[in-house]
Design a protein around this motif. Structure first.
Motif, PDB file in Angstrom:
ATOM      1  N   SER A 202     -24.532  35.690  50.354  1.00 43.92           N
ATOM      2  CA  SER A 202     -23.318  35.319  49.648  1.00 43.92           C
ATOM      3  C   SER A 202     -22.048  36.030  50.060  1.00 43.92           C
ATOM      4  N   ALA A 203     -21.064  35.723  49.595  1.00 44.92           N
ATOM      5  CA  ALA A 203     -19.780  36.636  49.924  1.00 44.92           C
ATOM      6  C   ALA A 203     -19.713  37.697  49.340  1.00 44.92           C
ATOM      7  N   GLU A 204     -20.637  37.949  48.291  1.00 43.18           N
ATOM      8  CA  GLU A 204     -20.706  39.420  47.327  1.00 43.18           C
ATOM      9  C   GLU A 204     -21.626  40.389  48.551  1.00 43.18           C
ATOM     10  N   VAL A 205     -22.704  39.585  49.197  1.00 46.48           N
ATOM     11  CA  VAL A 205     -23.727  40.342  49.880  1.00 46.48           C
ATOM     12  C   VAL A 205     -22.983  40.739  51.147  1.00 46.48           C
ATOM     13  N   VAL A 206     -22.305  39.986  51.960  1.00 50.07           N
ATOM     14  CA  VAL A 206     -21.597  40.210  53.099  1.00 50.07           C
ATOM     15  C   VAL A 206     -20.492  41.155  52.558  1.00 50.07           C
ATOM     16  N   LEU A 312     -23.278  50.956  45.876  1.00 51.42           N
ATOM     17  CA  LEU A 312     -23.762  49.854  47.140  1.00 51.42           C
ATOM     18  C   LEU A 312     -24.839  49.684  46.816  1.00 51.42           C
ATOM     19  N   ALA A 313     -25.661  50.700  46.882  1.00 49.63           N
ATOM     20  CA  ALA A 313     -27.343  50.454  46.708  1.00 49.63           C
ATOM     21  C   ALA A 313     -27.480  50.025  45.297  1.00 49.63           C
ATOM     22  N   ALA A 314     -27.004  50.164  44.593  1.00 44.22           N
ATOM     23  CA  ALA A 314     -27.484  49.639  43.043  1.00 44.22           C
ATOM     24  C   ALA A 314     -26.863  48.144  42.969  1.00 44.22           C
ATOM     25  N   ARG A 315     -25.994  47.908  43.494  1.00 42.12           N
ATOM     26  CA  ARG A 315     -25.568  46.369  43.523  1.00 42.12           C
ATOM     27  C   ARG A 315     -26.510  45.507  44.474  1.00 42.12           C
ATOM     28  N   ILE A 316     -26.722  46.283  45.605  1.00 45.02           N
ATOM     29  CA  ILE A 316     -27.398  45.127  46.358  1.00 45.02           C
ATOM     30  C   ILE A 316     -29.071  45.393  46.020  1.00 45.02           C
ATOM     31  N   ALA A 317     -29.276  46.160  44.973  1.00 43.81           N
ATOM     32  CA  ALA A 317     -30.742  46.065  44.386  1.00 43.81           C
ATOM     33  C   ALA A 317     -30.852  44.824  43.307  1.00 43.81           C
ATOM     34  N   VAL A 318     -29.757  44.350  42.958  1.00 48.64           N
ATOM     35  CA  VAL A 318     -29.827  43.424  41.870  1.00 48.64           C
ATOM     36  C   VAL A 318     -29.281  41.877  42.359  1.00 48.64           C
ATOM     37  N   VAL A 319     -28.622  42.018  43.605  1.00 49.34           N
ATOM     38  CA  VAL A 319     -28.377  40.878  44.243  1.00 49.34           C
ATOM     39  C   VAL A 319     -29.489  40.412  44.799  1.00 49.34           C
ATOM     40  N   VAL A 370     -10.978  45.401  47.114  1.00 49.76           N
ATOM     41  CA  VAL A 370     -11.864  45.331  46.145  1.00 49.76           C
ATOM     42  C   VAL A 370     -11.072  44.932  44.722  1.00 49.76           C
ATOM     43  N   ALA A 371      -9.887  45.801  44.840  1.00 47.36           N
ATOM     44  CA  ALA A 371      -8.944  45.539  43.404  1.00 47.36           C
ATOM     45  C   ALA A 371      -8.727  44.285  43.298  1.00 47.36           C
ATOM     46  N   VAL A 372      -8.181  43.716  44.324  1.00 41.26           N
ATOM     47  CA  VAL A 372      -7.661  42.150  44.293  1.00 41.26           C
ATOM     48  C   VAL A 372      -8.946  41.264  43.844  1.00 41.26           C
ATOM     49  N   ARG A 373      -9.903  41.492  44.775  1.00 43.79           N
ATOM     50  CA  ARG A 373     -11.010  40.502  44.242  1.00 43.79           C
ATOM     51  C   ARG A 373     -11.437  40.721  42.698  1.00 43.79           C
ATOM     52  N   ALA A 374     -11.208  41.779  42.207  1.00 40.14           N
ATOM     53  CA  ALA A 374     -11.657  42.294  40.782  1.00 40.14           C
ATOM     54  C   ALA A 374     -11.019  41.499  40.173  1.00 40.14           C
ATOM     55  N   VAL A 375      -9.551  41.619  40.065  1.00 33.63           N
ATOM     56  CA  VAL A 375      -8.533  41.040  39.452  1.00 33.63           C
ATOM     57  C   VAL A 375      -8.746  39.560  39.194  1.00 33.63           C
ATOM     58  N   ARG A 376      -8.724  38.831  40.353  1.00 30.18           N
ATOM     59  CA  ARG A 376      -9.053  37.378  40.649  1.00 30.18           C
ATOM     60  C   ARG A 376     -10.269  36.937  39.661  1.00 30.18           C
ATOM     61  N   ARG A 377     -11.135  37.636  39.719  1.00 32.67           N
ATOM     62  CA  ARG A 377     -12.385  37.482  38.762  1.00 32.67           C
ATOM     63  C   ARG A 377     -12.127  37.502  37.270  1.00 32.67           C
TER      64      ARG A 377
END
Length: 377
Positions: A202-206, A312-319, A370-377
């Motif tokens: 996914s885009a998040e993984v990339v 980054l490690a924690a996020r990849i652990a749940v994706v 990262v900040a721009v993507r977070a605001v868009r979400r």
């Protein structure tokens, strides 16, 4: 709970072994140059050789774990890492030493990937915390390994190689304490996506993988390579340079523990923006601030790594239920290899202050994205 504690204990021990492959030997590199009868600058190949295989072995080790179980994969990596590492005690030929470091790197690259895979296999409610603590072990090892290496090196330049021999009894212990069922993937940790979806991140993984490369380029290029050069340019002697690097890693450890609650609350976007923003302020500040303030800024930049690496490690652990752990470790190794090359290339044509501004700009760009993507979400 007992199963989770066993998995975490094994993960922490394996991480400490895998991360020590470079930093443990750093204090004795001049003595090793004399042993191999080469220039100190050629020891860069000796150190790089142990990192290169990890670019691919992180992925391969994760696949081996899924196919044959984590216990088998861990024991195989420990055996390769330990046997190749301790064999260096007998070697006086530099080409042979580099070859053995390459073999050691095959095991070492798999160890770190598998340790995070183990940490990510605990119960879901403890998973993020376990992965964060394992990331803290990385920072702690970066503080302690040079001190252990210099202590052992005081007896003999070959003594640090004996440390790697600990991987051999560790392989026996892992085989005994991780039964096949515990070492195999649990329902929570087993990816259930279709083969096609697994091949299409996914885009998040990339984004996570790209940030992992960028972070390790910054750490291994700007922090570990350029920090000693900046300190030397400001008249700081060898002993204090070592302590400065140790404090830098210690601050990373403190930052990892201090942000643990935010990771547990899944404030990933906030932590990523904060981490990269701190990287911009401190790394660019190291180039722009005068004298001691620049040194202090660069030491403080360790906070950036302490925030970003565990998140980054924690996020990849749940994706995708941890499917991308192997790729995450391979991306980390890619950044670790590229970092010194990129920083070294830049410093040839630019003043060191300008190179630090370039590194800070990289952090700023990632923080904004990262900040721009977070605001868009």
């Amino acid at each position: 709970m007992t199963r989770d504690r066993t998995l975490m204990a094994v993960a922490f021990a394996v991480t400490a072994l895998g991360v020590s492959s470079v930093s443990l030997l750093a204090p004795v590199l001049p003595e090793l140059a004399d042993r191999y009868q080469v220039g100190v600058q050629q020891l860069a190949y000796f150190q790089m050789a142990v990192m290169l295989p990890g670019i691919v072995t992180g992925v391969l080790a994760a696949r081996l774990a899924r196919a044959l179980g984590k216990r088998f994969a861990l024991v195989a990596c420990l055996a390769v890492f330990g046997a190749a590492g301790v064999s260096l005690v007998l070697v006086t030929s530099f080409p042979l030493a580099v070859a053995l470091r390459l073999v050691q790197g095959v095991g070492g690259g798999g160890l770190v990937a598998l340790s995070f895979l183990l940490a990510g296999s605990v119960a879901p409610e403890r998973r993020v915390r376990a992965v964060g603590y394992n990331a803290a072990v990385v920072s702690i090892t970066m503080v302690l390994a040079p001190l252990v290496g210099s202590t052992l090196g005081g007896y003999s330049s070959l003594a640090p190689f004996a440390w790697y021999g600990l991987a051999l009894p560790a392989a026996v212990v892992v085989w005994r304490v991780l039964p096949g069922a515990a070492a195999s993937a649990t329902p929570e940790a087993t990816p259930t996506a279709s083969p096609a979806s697994r091949r299409a991140p996914s885009a998040e993984v990339v984004g996570i993988l790209a940030m992992t490369v960028a972070l390790n380029v910054l750490v291994f290029g700007w922090f570990l390579l350029l920090t000693p050069l900046l300190l030397d340019a400001n008249g700081v002697d060898l002993t204090w340079r070592g302590w400065a690097l140790a404090v830098q890693s210690a601050l990373a450890t403190v930052a990892t523990f201090a942000t643990g609650r935010w990771r547990a609350r899944e404030r990933y976007a906030v932590l990523m923006t904060l981490g990269w923003g701190i990287g911009f302020v401190f790394v660019a500040g190291a180039g722009l601030a005068p004298g001691g303030l620049g040194i202090a800024a660069l030491i403080g930049a360790g906070i950036c790594y302490g925030i970003l690496n565990p998140v980054l490690a924690a996020r990849i652990a749940v994706v995708d239920r941890g499917h991308w752990f192997g790729w995450w470790q391979s991306c980390a190794r890619t950044g670790q290899v590229l970092g010194p090359v990129v920083a070294g290339w830049l410093i040839v044509g630019l003043p060191i202050s300008a190179v630090f501004v370039v590194g800070g700009t990289l952090s700023a760009v990632v923080a904004v994205v990262v900040a721009v993507r977070a605001v868009r979400r």
